[in-house]
Design an enzyme around this catalytic site. Structure first.
Site, PDB file in Angstrom:
ATOM      1  N   LYS A 117     -44.590  20.565  33.585  1.00  0.00           N
ATOM      2  CA  LYS A 117     -43.441  21.466  33.592  1.00  0.00           C
ATOM      3  C   LYS A 117     -43.533  22.334  32.352  1.00  0.00           C
ATOM      4  O   LYS A 117     -44.182  21.952  31.367  1.00  0.00           O
ATOM      5  CB  LYS A 117     -42.137  20.663  33.557  1.00  0.00           C
ATOM      6  CG  LYS A 117     -40.943  21.422  34.090  1.00  0.00           C
ATOM      7  CD  LYS A 117     -40.911  21.378  35.599  1.00  0.00           C
ATOM      8  CE  LYS A 117     -39.668  22.014  36.146  1.00  0.00           C
ATOM      9  NZ  LYS A 117     -39.466  21.645  37.553  1.00  0.00           N
TER      10      LYS A 117
HETATM   11  P1  NAD Z   1     -31.818  29.093  39.820  1.00  0.00           P
HETATM   12  O1  NAD Z   1     -32.019  29.732  38.494  1.00  0.00           O
HETATM   13  O2  NAD Z   1     -32.220  29.841  41.033  1.00  0.00           O
HETATM   14  O3  NAD Z   1     -30.263  28.683  39.987  1.00  0.00           O
HETATM   15  C1  NAD Z   1     -29.586  27.918  39.037  1.00  0.00           C
HETATM   16  C2  NAD Z   1     -28.107  27.899  39.416  1.00  0.00           C
HETATM   17  O4  NAD Z   1     -27.423  27.002  38.543  1.00  0.00           O
HETATM   18  C3  NAD Z   1     -27.408  29.250  39.274  1.00  0.00           C
HETATM   19  O5  NAD Z   1     -26.518  29.449  40.353  1.00  0.00           O
HETATM   20  C4  NAD Z   1     -26.623  29.100  37.973  1.00  0.00           C
HETATM   21  O6  NAD Z   1     -25.447  29.922  37.928  1.00  0.00           O
HETATM   22  C5  NAD Z   1     -26.255  27.644  38.033  1.00  0.00           C
HETATM   23  N1  NAD Z   1     -25.897  27.069  36.749  1.00  0.00           N
HETATM   24  C6  NAD Z   1     -26.523  27.253  35.554  1.00  0.00           C
HETATM   25  N2  NAD Z   1     -25.860  26.593  34.580  1.00  0.00           N
HETATM   26  C7  NAD Z   1     -24.817  25.970  35.176  1.00  0.00           C
HETATM   27  C8  NAD Z   1     -23.778  25.151  34.713  1.00  0.00           C
HETATM   28  N3  NAD Z   1     -23.677  24.824  33.424  1.00  0.00           N
HETATM   29  N4  NAD Z   1     -22.857  24.690  35.617  1.00  0.00           N
HETATM   30  C9  NAD Z   1     -22.941  25.014  36.918  1.00  0.00           C
HETATM   31  N5  NAD Z   1     -23.911  25.807  37.418  1.00  0.00           N
HETATM   32  C10 NAD Z   1     -24.830  26.275  36.554  1.00  0.00           C
HETATM   33  O7  NAD Z   1     -32.560  27.693  39.731  1.00  0.00           O
HETATM   34  P2  NAD Z   1     -33.118  26.801  40.954  1.00  0.00           P
HETATM   35  O8  NAD Z   1     -34.531  27.153  41.147  1.00  0.00           O
HETATM   36  O9  NAD Z   1     -32.171  26.869  42.086  1.00  0.00           O
HETATM   37  O10 NAD Z   1     -33.100  25.351  40.287  1.00  0.00           O
HETATM   38  C11 NAD Z   1     -31.922  24.552  40.251  1.00  0.00           C
HETATM   39  C12 NAD Z   1     -32.295  23.092  40.022  1.00  0.00           C
HETATM   40  O11 NAD Z   1     -33.177  22.655  41.059  1.00  0.00           O
HETATM   41  C13 NAD Z   1     -33.038  22.804  38.716  1.00  0.00           C
HETATM   42  O12 NAD Z   1     -32.707  21.510  38.277  1.00  0.00           O
HETATM   43  C14 NAD Z   1     -34.488  22.831  39.139  1.00  0.00           C
HETATM   44  O13 NAD Z   1     -35.334  22.123  38.254  1.00  0.00           O
HETATM   45  C15 NAD Z   1     -34.377  22.144  40.473  1.00  0.00           C
HETATM   46  N6  NAD Z   1     -35.494  22.378  41.381  1.00  0.00           N
HETATM   47  C16 NAD Z   1     -35.863  23.635  41.721  1.00  0.00           C
HETATM   48  C17 NAD Z   1     -36.922  23.820  42.623  1.00  0.00           C
HETATM   49  C18 NAD Z   1     -37.337  25.184  43.100  1.00  0.00           C
HETATM   50  O14 NAD Z   1     -38.180  25.257  43.988  1.00  0.00           O
HETATM   51  N7  NAD Z   1     -36.780  26.270  42.598  1.00  0.00           N
HETATM   52  C19 NAD Z   1     -37.599  22.713  43.137  1.00  0.00           C
HETATM   53  C20 NAD Z   1     -37.179  21.429  42.789  1.00  0.00           C
HETATM   54  C21 NAD Z   1     -36.118  21.281  41.920  1.00  0.00           C
END
Ligand code: NAD
Length: 432
Positions: A117
Site C-alpha cells: 500500500k
Molecule cells: P474515495 O476517495 O472514493 O471516497 C472516500 C469517501 O469517504 C468520500 O465520500 C469521503 O467524503 C468520505 N470520507 C472521508 N473522510 C470521512 C469522514 N471522516 N467521515 C465520513 N466520511 C468520510 O475512496 P474509496 O476508494 O471509496 O475508498 C473508501 C474505503 O474503501 C477506504 O478505506 C479504502 O481503502 C477502501 N477500499 C477501496 C477500494 C477501491 O477499489 N477504491 C478497494 C478496497 C477497499
C-alpha cells in the site's frame, strides 16, 4: 497549538492505533491455528518500507515538499499489490496496516498477488489538476524500480482515481527502454478503460461487497427486499455499493461523508445522490431529497445493514454502543477497531470483515493485470461472473473456517489467509 495543529495531532493519535488492530487480529488467529513460530515472525513483519520526500513545482512557481510512502508487506504468493491514497493523515503506521491487510485479502481470495500500500500525505482539494498531475508523476519517478508490472502494482484508493493511474503508468513507461513500454502497462491497475483498464473495475469493490451481502443474506435466511441500509463514505466504494444494493429492493436511508450526514426514512435514491455529488465537488452536503442530521445521530439510526466505506476506526468504543443494526459489511479497510469489534460481538451484530468484504477491488485488479499481460479485453459479463465465483468461494472458505474453529468471521478470514501462507512457506522453505 493552533486549531489546525490540534486537529492534526488528534488525527495522528487516532491513526496511531491502526497497525495495532492488525497485530491484534493477526495474533488472535495465529494463536488459534497454532501458526508455526518462525512463519509467524515473517508474516508479522513488513518486507520493505519506502519513505520519500520529494519536491514539486506549484502553479505559483514555488516548490513544495511532499512525503510519499510505499510499504511492501509480503510477496510470497505473487507481486506486491495495493492502492495509493492521497490524504492529509497518511502516515507510516496507516500504510503498514493497509499493506498487511492486502496480503491477507489476496490470500483469502486465492489470487497470486502479495500485499502493499502507499500514499502521499496531502489534501488533494488544495491543489489544481496540473499540480496533482505533477505530484503523481514526481512520486512515481521517485519510486523508480520500487514499483513494476511484475514486482509491485499500485491501484486507486482514497482520493485517487483512474486519471491518476494513467499519469503513473505514463511516467513509469517513460522511464524504461522504448521497446519494453507496451508490455508493461500492467504496472498499475484501475486505469481508464481506453488506456488499458478493465471493464467493471470502477464498480468492482462495490460489486464484491454486494456479492458478499447476498451470501450473508442467503446463509442467514434474511430477505434483502425492503431491508434498510446506511452507507458511510459516498466515494467509489460507498456510491457503487449503494447503487448495486438498491435493485434487491433494499432501501438506503442514511448517508455520511466528509461533509456531514443525511437521512430520509422513505429512502434516498443512490443514483440521484450520485448524480448530485458528481456536480457538487463529490460531497453530499446540500442534497435536497433528505434532511441533514448530525454525525452522532447518523451512527445511531436504526437499520438492517451498515456499510462503512470511508476511513479506518469508525466503529469504536464510542460509536459501537449506539449502533442499531443487524450487520456490518466492511467496505472500508479497518473501519472497526479492537474495542469496537468486541462490542459488535457482544451485541450479536454480524460482520463481513474488510479482508473478505472489499476484496472485489483487488480481484478485478488481478483481472486487469491478466488482460494486459495477455493483450486481451474481457466483457462485463465475464468480469462479473469470474468475480462472483472467486468472492463466493472466498466467502465459503471463511464461513467454513468459522465453523471449524468456532470463531468469529474476522478471525476465520485470518485463519484462511495464514494457513495458505504457512503452507507456501513450508513448501518453499526459507533461503538459504
Ligand atoms: P474515495 O476517495 O472514493 O471516497 C472516500 C469517501 O469517504 C468520500 O465520500 C469521503 O467524503 C468520505 N470520507 C472521508 N473522510 C470521512 C469522514 N471522516 N467521515 C465520513 N466520511 C468520510 O475512496 P474509496 O476508494 O471509496 O475508498 C473508501 C474505503 O474503501 C477506504 O478505506 C479504502 O481503502 C477502501 N477500499 C477501496 C477500494 C477501491 O477499489 N477504491 C478497494 C478496497 C477497499
Amino acid at each position: 497549538m493552533s486549531l489546525e495543529e490540534g486537529r492534526m495531532a488528534e488525527r495522528e493519535k487516532k491513526k496511531s492505533s491502526v497497525y495495532d488492530n492488525v497485530v491484534h487480529q493477526f495474533n488472535k488467529a495465529a494463536d488459534l491455528i497454532d501458526l508455526d513460530p518462525n512463519i509467524r515472525k515473517i508474516l508479522n513483519t513488513t518486507t520493505n518500507e519506502i519513505v520519500i520526500h520529494f519536491p514539486v513545482k506549484m502553479d505559483n512557481g514555488q516548490v513544495e515538499m511532499f512525503t510519499g510512502y510505499r510499504v511492501q508487506h509480503n510477496n510470497a504468493l505473487g507481486p506486491y499489490k495495493g492502492g495509493l491514497r492521497f490524504h492529509p493523515s497518511v502516515n507510516i503506521d496507516e500504510v503498514r496496516a493497509l499493506a498487511t491487510w492486502m496480503t491477507w485479502k489476496s490470500a483469502i481470495a486465492n489470487i497470486p498477488l502479495g500485499g502493499a500500500k502507499g500514499g502521499i500525505q496531502c489534501d488533494p482539494a488544495n491543489y489544481s489538476m496540473d499540480e496533482l498531475e505533477r505530484i503523481s508523476r514526481r512520486f512515481t519517478y521517485a519510486l523508480g524500480n520500487n514499483i513494476g508490472p511484475e514486482y509491485d502494482i499500485p491501484a486507486p484508493d482514497v482520493n485517487t482515481n483512474s486519471q491518476i493511474m494513467a499519469w503513473i503508468m505514463d511516467t513509469y513507461l517513460s522511464t524504461i527502454p522504448p521497446h519494453e513500454r507496451n508490455r508493461c502497462i500492467h504496472v498499475v491497475t484501475g486505469k481508464p478503460i481506453e488506456s488499458g483498464g478493465s471493464i467493471g473495475r470502477d464498480k468492482a469493490t462495490g460489486q464484491g461487497i454486494v456479492f458478499t451481502i447476498e451470501q450473508w443474506a442467503k446463509q442467514k435466511k434474511f430477505d434483502l427486499n425492503n431491508a434498510t441500509y446506511l452507507v458511510q463514505g459516498f466515494g467509489n466504494v460507498g456510491s457503487w455499493t449503494a447503487k448495486l444494493l438498491q435493485p434487491f429492493g433494499a432501501k438506503l436511508i442514511g448517508v455520511q461523508d466528509v461533509s456531514g450526514s443525511i437521512y430520509n426514512k422513505n429512502g434516498i435514491d443512490p443514483n440521484d445522490l450520485d448524480n448530485y455529488t458528481k456536480n457538487n465537488n463529490n460531497i453530499i452536503q446540500g442534497y435536497s431529497n433528505a434532511e441533514a442530521i448530525d454525525n452522532d445521530s447518523f451512527m445511531a439510526l436504526p437499520a438492517d445493514i451498515f456499510i462503512p466505506s470511508a476511513l479506518e476506526n469508525q466503529i469504536t468504543e464510542k460509536t459501537a454502543p449506539n449502533l442499531k443494526i443487524k450487520m456490518v459489511a466492511e467496505g472500508a479497510n479497518g473501519p472497526t477497531d479492537i474495542k469496537g469489534d468486541e462490542i459488535l460481538q457482544d451485541k450479536n451484530i454480524d460482520v463481513i470483515p474488510d479482508i473478505l468484504c472489499n476484496a472485489g477491488g483487488v480481484i478485478v485488479s488481478y483481472f486487469e493485470w491478466l488482460q494486459n499481460k495477455r493483450s486481451e479485453f474481457w466483457g462485463l459479463d465475464e468480469v462479473d461472473s469470474k468475480l462472483k465465483k472467486i468472492i463466493t468461494n472466498a466467502f465459503n472458505r471463511v464461513t467454513d473456517a468459522a465453523d471449524k474453529y468456532n470463531t468469529d468471521w474476522r478471525t476465520a478470514a485470518y485463519t484462511v489467509a495464514l494457513e495458505h501462507l504457512e503452507t507456501v512457506y513450508k513448501e518453499r522453505g526459507i533461503f538459504p
